[in-house]
Scaffold this motif. Structure first.
Motif, PDB file in Angstrom:
ATOM      1  N   PHE A 186       8.243  12.445  -0.639  1.00 35.71           N
ATOM      2  CA  PHE A 186       8.271  11.066  -0.164  1.00 35.71           C
ATOM      3  C   PHE A 186       6.872  10.552   0.163  1.00 35.71           C
ATOM      4  CE2 PHE A 186      12.870  11.532   0.371  1.00 35.71           C
ATOM      5  CZ  PHE A 186      13.262  10.343  -0.220  1.00 35.71           C
ATOM      6  N   ALA A 187       5.979  11.438   0.624  1.00 34.37           N
ATOM      7  CA  ALA A 187       4.600  11.007   0.862  1.00 34.37           C
ATOM      8  C   ALA A 187       3.953  10.580  -0.451  1.00 34.37           C
ATOM      9  CB  ALA A 187       3.806  12.122   1.524  1.00 34.37           C
ATOM     10  N   GLY A 188       4.166  11.364  -1.503  1.00 35.09           N
ATOM     11  CA  GLY A 188       3.619  11.011  -2.810  1.00 35.09           C
ATOM     12  C   GLY A 188       4.190   9.711  -3.334  1.00 35.09           C
ATOM     13  N   LEU A 189       5.501   9.534  -3.182  1.00 36.40           N
ATOM     14  CA  LEU A 189       6.135   8.290  -3.639  1.00 36.40           C
ATOM     15  C   LEU A 189       5.653   7.089  -2.824  1.00 36.40           C
ATOM     16  CD1 LEU A 189       9.785   9.526  -4.255  1.00 36.40           C
ATOM     17  CD2 LEU A 189       8.093   8.866  -5.978  1.00 36.40           C
ATOM     18  N   GLY A 227      -4.579  -4.876   5.381  1.00 32.86           N
ATOM     19  CA  GLY A 227      -3.598  -5.619   4.595  1.00 32.86           C
ATOM     20  C   GLY A 227      -3.028  -6.773   5.396  1.00 32.86           C
ATOM     21  N   SER A 228      -1.872  -7.225   4.983  1.00 36.58           N
ATOM     22  CA  SER A 228      -1.217  -8.342   5.638  1.00 36.58           C
ATOM     23  C   SER A 228      -0.688  -7.923   7.015  1.00 36.58           C
ATOM     24  CB  SER A 228      -0.048  -8.823   4.770  1.00 36.58           C
ATOM     25  OG  SER A 228       0.780  -9.681   5.501  1.00 36.58           O
ATOM     26  N   LEU A 288      -2.873   3.434  -1.389  1.00 33.62           N
ATOM     27  CA  LEU A 288      -3.409   4.385  -0.422  1.00 33.62           C
ATOM     28  C   LEU A 288      -3.541   3.799   0.980  1.00 33.62           C
ATOM     29  CD1 LEU A 288      -4.316   7.289  -0.304  1.00 33.62           C
ATOM     30  CD2 LEU A 288      -6.631   6.550  -0.859  1.00 33.62           C
ATOM     31  N   ALA A 289      -4.068   2.586   1.109  1.00 35.91           N
ATOM     32  CA  ALA A 289      -4.276   1.995   2.437  1.00 35.91           C
ATOM     33  C   ALA A 289      -2.948   1.706   3.132  1.00 35.91           C
ATOM     34  CB  ALA A 289      -5.100   0.714   2.331  1.00 35.91           C
ATOM     35  N   ASP A 290      -2.015   1.097   2.419  1.00 35.14           N
ATOM     36  CA  ASP A 290      -0.715   0.786   3.016  1.00 35.14           C
ATOM     37  C   ASP A 290       0.043   2.064   3.367  1.00 35.14           C
ATOM     38  OD1 ASP A 290      -1.216  -1.890   2.797  1.00 35.14           O
ATOM     39  OD2 ASP A 290      -0.088  -2.144   0.937  1.00 35.14           O
TER      40      ASP A 290
END
Length: 134
Positions: free
Chosen positions: A26-29, A117-118, A36-38
């Motif tokens: 799940f970390a990879g997904l 980000g937003s 990467l930032a989000d």
């Protein structure tokens, strides 16, 4: 006794390894879908939520299971009902507290994380993580 210990230890190990593998997938997904930032922000807030969730329970669930099992063995159904009700109310109360803290502190968490980000999306994610407490 030794056979039961080995049996339970094997299942516990399989569960721990399975949980780690699922978390890694799940970390990879998450990184692939969000970037990467989000994904870093998501993992930071998820970590905060997991620590709060662990500490908020104060081990009440484990104690409740033990108490309910003992009462059930003695066929004390009134005690089973009371323990179940109290455990549910405490769990719900701590869940609502966790939700309220993440809801109220969402803006501060976004600022603390220096999220680029937003901010609206980040606050929404904090609130969704708070809903996971419920």
């Amino acid at each position: 006794m030794l056979t039961r210990t080995i049996h339970h230890g094997t299942w516990t190990s399989c569960g721990s390894i399975g949980s780690a593998v699922i978390g890694l997938c799940f970390a990879g997904l998450t990184i692939r879908w969000l970037g990467l930032a989000d994904a870093g922000f998501v993992n930071a807030v998820s970590s905060i939520a997991m620590v709060n969730g662990t500490l908020a329970g104060l081990g009440i669930g484990t104690a409740a299971v033990r108490g309910i099992s003992a009462a059930k063995e003695k066929e004390d159904w009134g005690r089973v009902s009371r323990l179940g009700g109290v455990t549910f109310l405490l769990s719900l109360s701590f869940g609502m507290l966790g939700f309220a803290l993440l809801f109220i502190c969402a803006g501060w968490i976004v600022h603390w994380a220096q999220y680029e980000g937003s901010p609206e999306t980040a606050r929404a994610f904090c609130i969704l993580m708070g809903v996971s407490f419920l």
